[in-house]
Design a protein around this motif. Structure first.
Motif, PDB file in Angstrom:
ATOM      1  N   GLU A  38       0.527  -1.448  -0.213  1.00 40.18           N
ATOM      2  CA  GLU A  38      -0.132  -0.295   0.247  1.00 40.18           C
ATOM      3  C   GLU A  38       0.916   0.967   0.030  1.00 40.18           C
ATOM      4  O   GLU A  38       0.731   2.297  -0.899  1.00 40.18           O
ATOM      5  CB  GLU A  38      -0.627   0.230   1.136  1.00 40.18           C
ATOM      6  N   ALA A  42       0.723   4.322  -3.059  1.00 41.29           N
ATOM      7  CA  ALA A  42       0.105   5.567  -2.459  1.00 41.29           C
ATOM      8  C   ALA A  42       1.682   6.847  -2.998  1.00 41.29           C
ATOM      9  O   ALA A  42       1.295   7.593  -3.565  1.00 41.29           O
ATOM     10  CB  ALA A  42       0.161   5.459  -1.050  1.00 41.29           C
ATOM     11  N   LYS A 100      -4.685  16.448  -4.671  1.00 44.67           N
ATOM     12  CA  LYS A 100      -4.516  14.862  -4.510  1.00 44.67           C
ATOM     13  C   LYS A 100      -3.606  14.145  -4.322  1.00 44.67           C
ATOM     14  O   LYS A 100      -3.189  13.388  -3.928  1.00 44.67           O
ATOM     15  CB  LYS A 100      -5.292  14.265  -5.908  1.00 44.67           C
ATOM     16  N   ALA A 103      -2.750  14.616  -0.846  1.00 46.77           N
ATOM     17  CA  ALA A 103      -4.052  13.524   0.162  1.00 46.77           C
ATOM     18  C   ALA A 103      -3.057  12.414   0.020  1.00 46.77           C
ATOM     19  O   ALA A 103      -2.626  11.286   0.736  1.00 46.77           O
ATOM     20  CB  ALA A 103      -5.214  13.041  -0.522  1.00 46.77           C
ATOM     21  N   ALA A 104      -2.510  11.340  -1.217  1.00 49.37           N
ATOM     22  CA  ALA A 104      -1.595  10.549  -1.507  1.00 49.37           C
ATOM     23  C   ALA A 104      -0.743  11.065  -0.544  1.00 49.37           C
ATOM     24  O   ALA A 104      -0.236   9.711   0.022  1.00 49.37           O
ATOM     25  CB  ALA A 104      -0.925  10.440  -2.984  1.00 49.37           C
ATOM     26  N   GLN A 106       0.285  12.153   2.222  1.00 52.30           N
ATOM     27  CA  GLN A 106      -0.428  12.073   4.256  1.00 52.30           C
ATOM     28  C   GLN A 106      -0.883  10.312   4.041  1.00 52.30           C
ATOM     29  O   GLN A 106      -0.514   9.831   5.217  1.00 52.30           O
ATOM     30  CB  GLN A 106      -2.446  12.876   4.239  1.00 52.30           C
ATOM     31  N   GLU A 107      -1.410  10.086   2.744  1.00 49.38           N
ATOM     32  CA  GLU A 107      -1.803   8.214   2.871  1.00 49.38           C
ATOM     33  C   GLU A 107      -0.621   7.843   3.138  1.00 49.38           C
ATOM     34  O   GLU A 107      -0.677   6.758   3.929  1.00 49.38           O
ATOM     35  CB  GLU A 107      -2.156   7.858   1.694  1.00 49.38           C
ATOM     36  N   ALA A 108       0.975   8.257   2.469  1.00 48.63           N
ATOM     37  CA  ALA A 108       2.152   7.467   2.500  1.00 48.63           C
ATOM     38  C   ALA A 108       2.976   7.835   4.128  1.00 48.63           C
ATOM     39  O   ALA A 108       2.925   6.584   4.819  1.00 48.63           O
ATOM     40  CB  ALA A 108       2.528   8.224   1.710  1.00 48.63           C
ATOM     41  N   GLU A 109       2.388   8.545   4.575  1.00 51.37           N
ATOM     42  CA  GLU A 109       2.681   9.348   5.780  1.00 51.37           C
ATOM     43  C   GLU A 109       2.696   8.408   6.784  1.00 51.37           C
ATOM     44  O   GLU A 109       3.001   7.994   7.768  1.00 51.37           O
ATOM     45  CB  GLU A 109       2.286  10.622   6.233  1.00 51.37           C
ATOM     46  N   ASN A 110       0.924   8.197   7.347  1.00 54.75           N
ATOM     47  CA  ASN A 110       0.142   7.408   7.991  1.00 54.75           C
ATOM     48  C   ASN A 110       0.326   5.782   7.796  1.00 54.75           C
ATOM     49  O   ASN A 110       0.501   4.835   8.654  1.00 54.75           O
ATOM     50  CB  ASN A 110      -1.377   7.350   7.484  1.00 54.75           C
ATOM     51  N   LEU A 111       0.687   5.464   6.267  1.00 58.55           N
ATOM     52  CA  LEU A 111       1.180   3.733   6.028  1.00 58.55           C
ATOM     53  C   LEU A 111       2.599   3.704   6.342  1.00 58.55           C
ATOM     54  O   LEU A 111       2.295   2.358   7.609  1.00 58.55           O
ATOM     55  CB  LEU A 111       0.762   3.536   4.668  1.00 58.55           C
TER      56      LEU A 111
END
Length: 163
Positions: A38, A42, A100, A103-104, A106-111
């Motif tokens: 994931e 991302a 976008k 958002a991508a 931020q998603e990478a940071e969360n992952l």
């Protein structure tokens, strides 16, 4: 259903709780593999959004010449959405791409945060099991740079069996 078994002739017994810990490790290991994929997805998406935004910045202010002459349209961007193309003005397209991209990222940071936590939990289980059982219990190393990605796992074996 025996609850304990002697390990390697030692006095240490493998309990139900130990099996639960190994099961937890296996679950974390699967989640770690999912998170790595994931995270790669991302990161690739963020790179694509960044590349597209960079392309817009490098484009002439009045749009690409081939669009104006071929379509006789005002300056705009042919923005692909699924199977269709829509004309967007460069400012709107840039704003959309930047949102976008954010958002991508931020998603990478969360992952990455979740991956670090999973790896930490795996290290703790591994350390606990090695303290109790030594080399009798083998758990794979957990590190940020481990590249044990599976490449075509058992598919080759299946082909050999079918001959």
């Amino acid at each position: 259903g025996g609850g304990t078994k002697a390990i390697g002739g030692s006095d240490e017994h493998f309990s139900y709780e130990d099996q639960l810990e190994l099961n937890r490790f296996a679950g974390y290991n699967e989640r770690r593999k999912e998170l790595k994929q994931e995270l790669a997805d991302a990161t690739a998406a963020a790179d694509s959004f960044r590349d597209a935004a960079d392309e817009i910045l490098m484009m002439p202010a009045d749009g690409p010449d081939h669009l104006k002459t071929l379509r006789n349209l005002p300056a705009g961007l042919g923005f692909r959405w699924g199977e269709t193309y829509n004309d967007w003005n460069p400012e709107a397209a840039t704003e959309w791409l930047e949102s976008k991209l954010e958002a991508a990222n931020q998603e990478a940071e969360n992952l990455e945060t979740e991956l670090e936590q999973v790896q930490k939990e795996m290290q703790e289980i591994r350390k606990s099991m090695q303290e109790r059982f030594g080399d009798a219990v083998q758990l794979e190393q957990v590190s940020d740079d481990s590249e044990e990605e599976e490449k075509g796992g058992g598919d080759d074996d299946d082909e050999e069996l079918s001959d």
